[in-house]
Design a protein around this motif. Structure first.
Motif, PDB file in Angstrom:
ATOM      1  N   LEU A 205       3.318 -11.289 -23.470  1.00  0.00           N
ATOM      2  CA  LEU A 205       2.318 -11.274 -22.411  1.00  0.00           C
ATOM      3  C   LEU A 205       2.707 -10.284 -21.317  1.00  0.00           C
ATOM      4  N   GLU A 206       1.718  -9.524 -20.838  1.00  0.00           N
ATOM      5  CA  GLU A 206       1.921  -8.574 -19.748  1.00  0.00           C
ATOM      6  C   GLU A 206       0.780  -8.756 -18.756  1.00  0.00           C
ATOM      7  N   VAL A 207       1.104  -8.868 -17.470  1.00  0.00           N
ATOM      8  CA  VAL A 207       0.072  -9.113 -16.470  1.00  0.00           C
ATOM      9  C   VAL A 207       0.244  -8.177 -15.280  1.00  0.00           C
ATOM     10  N   SER A 208      -0.879  -7.889 -14.624  1.00  0.00           N
ATOM     11  CA  SER A 208      -0.896  -7.055 -13.426  1.00  0.00           C
ATOM     12  C   SER A 208      -1.887  -7.637 -12.430  1.00  0.00           C
ATOM     13  N   ALA A 209      -1.569  -7.498 -11.152  1.00  0.00           N
ATOM     14  CA  ALA A 209      -2.509  -7.831 -10.082  1.00  0.00           C
ATOM     15  C   ALA A 209      -2.385  -6.748  -9.026  1.00  0.00           C
ATOM     16  N   ALA A 210      -3.515  -6.206  -8.586  1.00  0.00           N
ATOM     17  CA  ALA A 210      -3.491  -5.116  -7.612  1.00  0.00           C
ATOM     18  C   ALA A 210      -4.558  -5.337  -6.559  1.00  0.00           C
ATOM     19  N   TYR A 211      -4.213  -5.017  -5.316  1.00  0.00           N
ATOM     20  CA  TYR A 211      -5.131  -5.141  -4.190  1.00  0.00           C
ATOM     21  C   TYR A 211      -5.445  -3.749  -3.657  1.00  0.00           C
ATOM     22  N   MET A 212      -6.732  -3.441  -3.521  1.00  0.00           N
ATOM     23  CA  MET A 212      -7.157  -2.144  -3.011  1.00  0.00           C
ATOM     24  C   MET A 212      -7.179  -2.196  -1.487  1.00  0.00           C
ATOM     25  N   VAL A 213      -6.141  -1.642  -0.886  1.00  0.00           N
ATOM     26  CA  VAL A 213      -6.009  -1.652   0.572  1.00  0.00           C
ATOM     27  C   VAL A 213      -7.157  -0.886   1.206  1.00  0.00           C
ATOM     28  N   ASP A 214      -7.466   0.260   0.651  1.00  0.00           N
ATOM     29  CA  ASP A 214      -8.634   1.051   1.035  1.00  0.00           C
ATOM     30  C   ASP A 214      -8.983   1.933  -0.154  1.00  0.00           C
ATOM     31  N   ARG A 215      -9.827   2.926   0.041  1.00  0.00           N
ATOM     32  CA  ARG A 215     -10.275   3.746  -1.093  1.00  0.00           C
ATOM     33  C   ARG A 215      -9.183   4.650  -1.642  1.00  0.00           C
ATOM     34  N   GLN A 216      -8.108   4.794  -0.898  1.00  0.00           N
ATOM     35  CA  GLN A 216      -7.041   5.687  -1.342  1.00  0.00           C
ATOM     36  C   GLN A 216      -5.726   4.983  -1.658  1.00  0.00           C
ATOM     37  N   MET A 217      -5.603   3.705  -1.379  1.00  0.00           N
ATOM     38  CA  MET A 217      -4.325   3.016  -1.526  1.00  0.00           C
ATOM     39  C   MET A 217      -4.497   1.699  -2.277  1.00  0.00           C
ATOM     40  N   TRP A 245      -1.132   5.790  -4.455  1.00  0.00           N
ATOM     41  CA  TRP A 245      -1.924   6.544  -3.475  1.00  0.00           C
ATOM     42  C   TRP A 245      -2.797   7.534  -4.215  1.00  0.00           C
ATOM     43  N   PHE A 246      -4.092   7.537  -3.906  1.00  0.00           N
ATOM     44  CA  PHE A 246      -5.070   8.427  -4.530  1.00  0.00           C
ATOM     45  C   PHE A 246      -5.692   9.314  -3.444  1.00  0.00           C
ATOM     46  N   PRO A 247      -5.011  10.387  -3.029  1.00  0.00           N
ATOM     47  CA  PRO A 247      -5.580  11.250  -1.992  1.00  0.00           C
ATOM     48  C   PRO A 247      -6.866  11.939  -2.431  1.00  0.00           C
ATOM     49  N   SER A 248      -7.032  12.104  -3.757  1.00  0.00           N
ATOM     50  CA  SER A 248      -8.256  12.647  -4.326  1.00  0.00           C
ATOM     51  C   SER A 248      -8.335  12.167  -5.764  1.00  0.00           C
ATOM     52  N   LYS A 249      -9.436  12.452  -6.415  1.00  0.00           N
ATOM     53  CA  LYS A 249      -9.552  12.097  -7.824  1.00  0.00           C
ATOM     54  C   LYS A 249      -8.665  12.968  -8.707  1.00  0.00           C
ATOM     55  N   ARG A 270      21.897  -6.526 -14.335  1.00  0.00           N
ATOM     56  CA  ARG A 270      20.449  -6.361 -14.223  1.00  0.00           C
ATOM     57  C   ARG A 270      20.143  -5.007 -13.623  1.00  0.00           C
ATOM     58  N   GLN A 271      19.389  -4.192 -14.357  1.00  0.00           N
ATOM     59  CA  GLN A 271      19.070  -2.848 -13.915  1.00  0.00           C
ATOM     60  C   GLN A 271      17.832  -2.863 -13.031  1.00  0.00           C
ATOM     61  N   ARG A 272      17.961  -2.286 -11.850  1.00  0.00           N
ATOM     62  CA  ARG A 272      16.843  -2.237 -10.900  1.00  0.00           C
ATOM     63  C   ARG A 272      16.910  -0.930 -10.131  1.00  0.00           C
ATOM     64  N   GLY A 273      15.756  -0.453  -9.701  1.00  0.00           N
ATOM     65  CA  GLY A 273      15.775   0.794  -8.960  1.00  0.00           C
ATOM     66  C   GLY A 273      14.394   1.340  -8.686  1.00  0.00           C
ATOM     67  N   ALA A 274      14.352   2.617  -8.319  1.00  0.00           N
ATOM     68  CA  ALA A 274      13.127   3.267  -7.869  1.00  0.00           C
ATOM     69  C   ALA A 274      12.339   3.851  -9.037  1.00  0.00           C
ATOM     70  N   TYR A 275      11.024   3.807  -8.890  1.00  0.00           N
ATOM     71  CA  TYR A 275      10.075   4.339  -9.875  1.00  0.00           C
ATOM     72  C   TYR A 275       9.135   5.256  -9.113  1.00  0.00           C
ATOM     73  N   LEU A 276       8.954   6.481  -9.601  1.00  0.00           N
ATOM     74  CA  LEU A 276       8.035   7.428  -8.959  1.00  0.00           C
ATOM     75  C   LEU A 276       7.266   8.162 -10.045  1.00  0.00           C
ATOM     76  N   SER A 277       5.937   8.193  -9.891  1.00  0.00           N
ATOM     77  CA  SER A 277       5.096   8.850 -10.886  1.00  0.00           C
ATOM     78  C   SER A 277       4.043   9.700 -10.188  1.00  0.00           C
ATOM     79  N   VAL A 278       3.818  10.888 -10.720  1.00  0.00           N
ATOM     80  CA  VAL A 278       2.798  11.803 -10.219  1.00  0.00           C
ATOM     81  C   VAL A 278       1.838  12.119 -11.363  1.00  0.00           C
ATOM     82  N   GLN A 279       0.554  12.019 -11.077  1.00  0.00           N
ATOM     83  CA  GLN A 279      -0.477  12.300 -12.073  1.00  0.00           C
ATOM     84  C   GLN A 279      -1.485  13.294 -11.494  1.00  0.00           C
ATOM     85  N   ALA A 280      -1.871  14.249 -12.321  1.00  0.00           N
ATOM     86  CA  ALA A 280      -2.882  15.230 -11.913  1.00  0.00           C
ATOM     87  C   ALA A 280      -3.908  15.363 -13.035  1.00  0.00           C
TER      88      ALA A 280
END
Length: 282
Positions: A205-217, A245-249, A270-280
């Motif tokens: 099982l894999e689950v996600s929950a996300a809250y849209m702070v505004d149109r860009q976040m 963050w979605f500064p534009s489409k 236990r391995q833990r750390g930072a995750y950073l992803s950029v999509q264009a």
């Protein structure tokens, strides 16, 4: 009219709402960072198509994982993706460890519409498959290991199959997703498929929950169950807390704090750390 319609389908129209293609998850599919969603990647509407490129980096105490790939969404119905993962160790005795894996994905929307189905209970539902081929193990030559099967895995390739359901509640600015994945993969396949503790497909099982702070976040959390097939790998669930963050489409940036559990018995923490992803894309 028919000719004009055909021409319209050939051009990307960027017709979907911002963020409704998701971001690129670690295996290249559209969704969250860890979990594929039922959403189809890109901003092409039902009469168009969209595509994107992404690069993702994860750094924990002892390991780094980089994923680069591309994905195409067709008519907001079909998604095709390619990704390559590069996993490296940074702490002895695995400081020279390097593993690469190629992933080919396909996803098909079966029912529902996350955006236009606001007045019905039915979520958007999609099925998908991720074919993975491990490219071998580097850096463990002194131990005589150059394949994941020498670490106990049964195979160096395999296919994950999943069903995802995504419900977007626009009035509440909330996205909910549940995915059930049938898999034999050890650490997403980076340590092969199947092992001395089990070789059968298991439903995770894999689950996600996300809250849209505004149109860009967008901010959210994810949880992903994992199998435990290898004696040398005390595999545990993944989870993260993320902000996208979605500064534009055309561009999105996702940052997260990820917990990936134990990776191997050689660095048993236990391995833990930072995750950073950029999509264009578009």
């Amino acid at each position: 009219m028919a000719v004009g319609g055909a021409q319209g389908q050939g051009r990307p129209d960027m017709g979907k709402l911002s963020a409704t293609g998701g971001v690129s998850q670690l295996e290249g599919a559209g969704g969250g960072g860890l979990v594929p969603w039922a959403l189809i990647t890109g901003y092409g509407s039902r009469d168009s198509w969209g595509a994107n490129l992404h690069y993702t980096g994860v750094r924990t105490q002892d390991y780094t994982l980089a994923t680069a790939g591309l994905a195409v969404g067709l008519a907001d119905r079909v998604e095709l993706s390619l990704a390559r993962q590069h996993f490296k160790g940074s702490l002895a005795p695995l400081d020279r460890l390097a593993i690469r894996q190629d992933i080919v994905g396909v996803k098909v929307k079966l029912a529902g519409d996350a955006v236009y189905g606001q007045d019905v209970f039915l979520p958007q539902i999609a099925v998908g498959a991720l074919y993975k081929r491990n490219k071998g193990v580097d850096g463990l030559g002194t131990l005589g290991v150059n394949k994941v099967t020498q670490l106990g895995a049964k195979d160096d390739s395999g296919t994950d199959v999943y069903v995802a359901a995504t419900k977007l509640l626009l009035a509440q600015s909330l996205l909910l997703n549940a995915t059930v994945r049938a898999t034999r993969a050890n650490q997403m396949g980076l340590l092969g498929f199947g092992g001395d503790k089990g070789n059968a497909y298991k439903a995770m099982l894999e689950v996600s929950a996300a809250y849209m702070v505004d149109r860009q976040m967008v901010a959210g959390v994810e949880y992903r169950q994992k199998p435990h097939n290898l004696g040398v790998d005390h595999e545990k669930a993944y989870y993260d807390v993320f902000v996208a963050w979605f500064p534009s489409k055309q561009v999105s940036v996702t940052a997260a704090y990820a917990v990936l559990g134990d990776i191997t018995v050689f660095n048993p923490k236990r391995q833990r750390g930072a995750y950073l992803s950029v999509q264009a894309g578009f």
